[in-house]
Design an enzyme around this catalytic site. Structure first.
Site, PDB file in Angstrom:
ATOM      1  CG  PHE A 368      -1.917  -1.562   1.198  1.00  0.00           C
ATOM      2  CD1 PHE A 368      -2.508  -1.945   0.160  1.00  0.00           C
ATOM      3  CD2 PHE A 368      -1.901  -1.949   2.564  1.00  0.00           C
ATOM      4  CE1 PHE A 368      -2.790  -3.167   0.551  1.00  0.00           C
ATOM      5  CE2 PHE A 368      -2.347  -3.293   2.600  1.00  0.00           C
ATOM      6  CZ  PHE A 368      -3.080  -3.226   1.938  1.00  0.00           C
ATOM      7  CB  CYS A 369       2.635   3.387  -0.697  1.00  0.00           C
ATOM      8  SG  CYS A 369       2.276   2.676  -2.711  1.00  0.00           S
ATOM      9  CB  ALA A 370       1.880   2.306   4.337  1.00  0.00           C
TER      10      ALA A 370
END
Length: 448
Positions: A368-370
């Site tokens: 999740f790009c985290a």
């Protein structure tokens, strides 16, 4: 105000493509269920109709004398006012039109006149740009509780005395909503301003910059039911007026002079300083119309509808053996309709493919790009994410719960293989529209 079960089975607003059949591997089709709204939400039906009405009248913005140019210029500036009003912009705030939240935060990073403090659980778009700011960035590691995280932030703010504290409004991993008034008060004691990544907050509830004291807010249209390629940065103009233009080009200048062998520009102030080139008229008017539709909702009904669906989803997932719902902070109860979870014994990408290919349900999988957040929550193991919105119904949530229960008990029924680029469906015979081409996934590291 809890929503009744009957109310939850009716969308709050109609969206384009709702209920369309999607093909299944092996033949047949089912009603499609889109639960990947945290990545990109469908257009509201009213937004699509408005865009269709505007398209025949598009012309050059700000610099043309023709009738179409006058209409287009008026449309962009009216949209700018609507966008500012929806988020409670102060009279002297700038509303800068961008392509996305990511561009808005990168733009602001170039304007911060000192260092920035940021939490480790942020989306990469609110984690990476600040290193480019004038004073660099200090990343604070979060604690298991938000109270502990606030204490860590206070220590960092006191020691660093930064110009800016950058935080998410709502986590794109877990949906947890951070208490902005507390964060603003904390920042003010250290003499810092506050920037909020509103990508996941703005599509789910209203935010008032003037009331909260938040200095800057960044968000995207494609997450707020206006997927036409625009976003915005709204906030105090002084830093933006003092910064170098985000892009150098026409529209951002008052005058360009040649001095010897150099071109020297006298730059504009305000939003125009950072909006070189032709603005995205369609994107701007789409966001404004989406905000008009959201603003017309009864806020209590909106909140109750989403809370009811989220509770049904979280409770249902928790009842499935092997499923773990992710949380960042044990002491935060407020959350929007974003829920991530893992499924024991099943790779997240494989599970997502099976949900789509065998059940017609779209969810997100990966990091999740985290990535730092996932590292803390799962040890870096990719997860699944379901996200809800104003077009989501109880039937959508129950379809996902039924499908996850099948996967947890029996695993995927179809044939899948894992190659160098990840999992894929073997013998994928799902028919595609004429315009469609084979998809190439560009994952955000362990997942997008």
């Amino acid at each position: 105000m809890p929503a009744s079960v009957a109310a939850l089975d009716v969308p709050l607003l109609p969206v384009v493509g709702a209920g369309m059949p999607v093909p299944l591997v092996g033949g047949g089709s089912v009603r499609g269920v889109d639960l990947d709204l945290a990545a990109t939400a469908p257009a509201l039906s009213a937004v699509a109709a408005h865009v269709a009405a505007v398209l025949p009248h598009l012309g050059s913005v700000h610099r043309g004398a023709g009738w179409r140019s006058e209409l287009a210029t008026g449309a962009v500036e009216s949209a700018r006012r609507t966008i500012g009003a929806f988020v409670g912009a102060r009279p002297d705030d700038a509303v800068v039109l961008t392509r996305s939240t990511t561009e808005a935060l990168n733009l602001l990073a170039g304007a911060v006149p000192g260092s920035t403090v940021v939490l480790d659980v942020e989306h990469h778009a609110n984690l990476l740009p600040w290193a480019r700011s004038a004073g660099g960035a200090v990343v604070v590691r979060s604690a298991e509780t938000f109270a502990g995280t606030l204490a860590a932030l206070e220590l960092a703010l006191t020691a660093e005395r930064p110009a800016l504290l950058a935080v998410t409004g709502a986590s794109n991993v877990t949906g947890e909503v951070l208490p902005l008034p507390e964060l603003v008060a904390l920042a003010r004691r250290a003499g810092a301003r506050v920037a909020v990544d509103g990508a996941q907050l703005v599509p789910h509830r209203r935010i008032d910059l003037g009331a909260t004291g938040v200095d800057y807010l960044a968000f995207s249209g494609h997450k707020a039911y206006a997927p036409y390629g625009a976003g915005a940065l709204v906030g105090r103009a002084d830093w933006l007026d003092a910064a170098a233009p985000h892009l150098a080009g026409g529209g951002a200048v008052q005058r360009v002079r040649l001095v010897g062998a150099q071109a020297i520009a006298d730059w504009r102030d305000g939003a125009a300083r950072h909006e070189a080139g032709t603005p995205d008229t369609v994107g701007a008017v789409a966001i404004a119309r989406a905000f008009d539709e959201l603003a017309a909702l009864d806020p209590d009904v909106w909140s109750a509808h989403e809370a009811g669906l989220r509770d049904r989803l979280v409770d249902g997932l928790a009842a499935v053996p092997g499923v773990r719902v992710l949380r960042l902070f044990a002491d935060l109860d407020d959350a929007v309709g974003v829920v991530s979870f893992t499924l024991d014994g099943l790779d997240a990408r494989l599970a997502a493919l099976a949900l789509a290919a065998e059940h017609g349900i779209g969810v997100r999988d990966g990091g999740f790009c985290a990535h730092p957040a996932l590292e803390r929550l799962t040890g870096g193991r990719p997860a699944l994410r379901a996200s809800l919105g104003v077009g989501t119904t109880l039937a959508d949530v129950d379809a996902l719960l039924a499908a996850v229960s099948v996967l947890a008990a029996d695993g995927p029924r179809g044939r899948y293989e894992r190659g160098a680029d990840g999992w894929r469906v073997v013998g994928d015979d799902r028919p595609r529209p004429e315009w469609a081409v084979p998809a190439v996934s560009r994952a955000c590291g362990a997942g997008s």
